[in-house]
Enzyme design. Sequence first.
Site, PDB file in Angstrom:
ATOM      1  N   CYS A   1       0.871  -1.182   0.000  1.00 50.30           N
ATOM      2  CA  CYS A   1       0.000   0.000   0.000  1.00 50.30           C
ATOM      3  C   CYS A   1       0.902   1.225   0.000  1.00 50.30           C
ATOM      4  CB  CYS A   1      -0.926   0.010   1.215  1.00 50.30           C
ATOM      5  SG  CYS A   1      -2.276   1.211   1.053  1.00 50.30           S
TER       6      CYS A   1
ATOM      7  N   LYS B   1     -12.218  -5.021   1.705  1.00 50.66           N
ATOM      8  CA  LYS B   1     -11.670  -4.225   2.795  1.00 50.66           C
ATOM      9  C   LYS B   1     -12.606  -3.046   3.012  1.00 50.66           C
ATOM     10  CE  LYS B   1      -7.705  -1.527   4.248  1.00 50.66           C
ATOM     11  NZ  LYS B   1      -6.292  -1.244   4.034  1.00 50.66           N
TER      12      LYS B   1
ATOM     13  N   LYS C   1     -11.792  -7.908   5.632  1.00 51.02           N
ATOM     14  CA  LYS C   1     -11.180  -7.092   6.684  1.00 51.02           C
ATOM     15  C   LYS C   1     -12.079  -5.920   7.016  1.00 51.02           C
ATOM     16  CE  LYS C   1      -7.317  -4.051   7.338  1.00 51.02           C
ATOM     17  NZ  LYS C   1      -6.261  -3.319   6.726  1.00 51.02           N
TER      18      LYS C   1
HETATM   19  C1  PBG Z   1      -2.890  -0.080   4.748  1.00 49.03           C
HETATM   20  C2  PBG Z   1      -3.491  -0.937   5.796  1.00 49.03           C
HETATM   21  C3  PBG Z   1      -4.324  -0.605   6.872  1.00 49.03           C
HETATM   22  C4  PBG Z   1      -4.473  -1.769   7.626  1.00 49.03           C
HETATM   23  C5  PBG Z   1      -3.780  -2.771   6.967  1.00 49.03           C
HETATM   24  N1  PBG Z   1      -3.191  -2.249   5.839  1.00 49.03           N
HETATM   25  C6  PBG Z   1      -4.887   0.694   7.306  1.00 49.03           C
HETATM   26  C7  PBG Z   1      -5.890   1.412   6.509  1.00 49.03           C
HETATM   27  O1  PBG Z   1      -6.376   0.939   5.481  1.00 49.03           O
HETATM   28  O2  PBG Z   1      -6.174   2.539   6.901  1.00 49.03           O
HETATM   29  C8  PBG Z   1      -5.241  -1.886   8.913  1.00 49.03           C
HETATM   30  C9  PBG Z   1      -4.782  -2.984   9.831  1.00 49.03           C
HETATM   31  C10 PBG Z   1      -5.277  -2.892  11.210  1.00 49.03           C
HETATM   32  O3  PBG Z   1      -6.081  -2.013  11.598  1.00 49.03           O
HETATM   33  O4  PBG Z   1      -4.845  -3.732  12.009  1.00 49.03           O
HETATM   34  N2  PBG Z   1      -3.756   0.498   3.860  1.00 49.03           N
END
Ligand code: PBG
Length: 331
Positions: A128, A203, A256
Amino acid sequence: MNTLPTEGGLELLRRGRRLRRSPAIRALVRETRLSPESFIYPLFVCEGEGIRREVGSMPGVSQLSVDKAVEEARAAHAEGVGGVLLFGLPAYKDEVGSAAYDPEAPVQAAVRAIKRENTDILVVTDVCLCEYTSHGHCGIIVDGEITNDGSVAQLVRAALSHAVAGADIVAPSDMMDGRVGAIRKALDDRRLEDVAIMSYSAKYCSAFYGPFRDAADSAPKFGDRRTHQMDPANSDEALREVEEDIDEGADIVMVKPALPYLDVIRRVKDVFQYPTAAYNVSGEYAMLKAAARNGWIDEPRAMMEMLTAIRRAGADIIITYYAREAARALA
Ligand code: PBG
């Protein structure tokens, strides 16, 4: 005058309690079992050496320099944990997140160092841009909007650099359209066809990522992630997202967060019968930790109940900050 009811008063053919009478009989008919091999343990890797900086909102979770991340991966492996998932805290951030594909950045260095240990722990990398951009968004901003296709080009570079460093699995978490296909093609073109893709397919735009953004220093400086992450109200859409990722070449799909979306995990597993991961996110972990610290909940029991529920919902793989604690509890 009250009389006590006598034994055997009811003529019941079935008595559910027969199979709950002892630990042995409960174990005999238990439907869901957890195993540490199916846990993936997230690690936050930073610059420097000898660093272990605890994250305030996530007791027990630390930002780790590469040497400490290697120690942590080694310990997790010794406890039977199946894999680690690496996030990076880079030395520099810019508009386009170029540290995401810097071969000397913490994630790439940690992949090489963990792989040098020659254990069979799986090394998964989060792909990411939000940890790497100065604005904290998961993509590149043009005219105040997160562009899709330009962002995908950057994500492909990041995924490639992880694969070149030796990652077993790359895990795009950005929710841009078409990134799985683009990453698959780029990997195959470079003869990295054995690197698997675990896609964060469904997600959601969730408040439960709050503590993670402290850990990864990735909170957006303005706006939010609603234009790319999913609306929590939708689950038909989750099936479309998963289907697209499978069509584009995802090997493992993910839902997720986990706990508020157990229904989505179940639908995804039933419809696609594909290797399915669930991310037991930072907020889910922090809630239990906070309640436990206040003496409001029995943490070991709540932890196992939570993980069992995620597995029962259909997750084959659980990404969790509790991976090591749960592995020890299962030993
Ligand atoms: C990166 C990412 C995030 C998480 C995993 N990869 C944060 C988001 O999307 O803001 C969240 C993981 C967690 O809360 O444990 N984009």
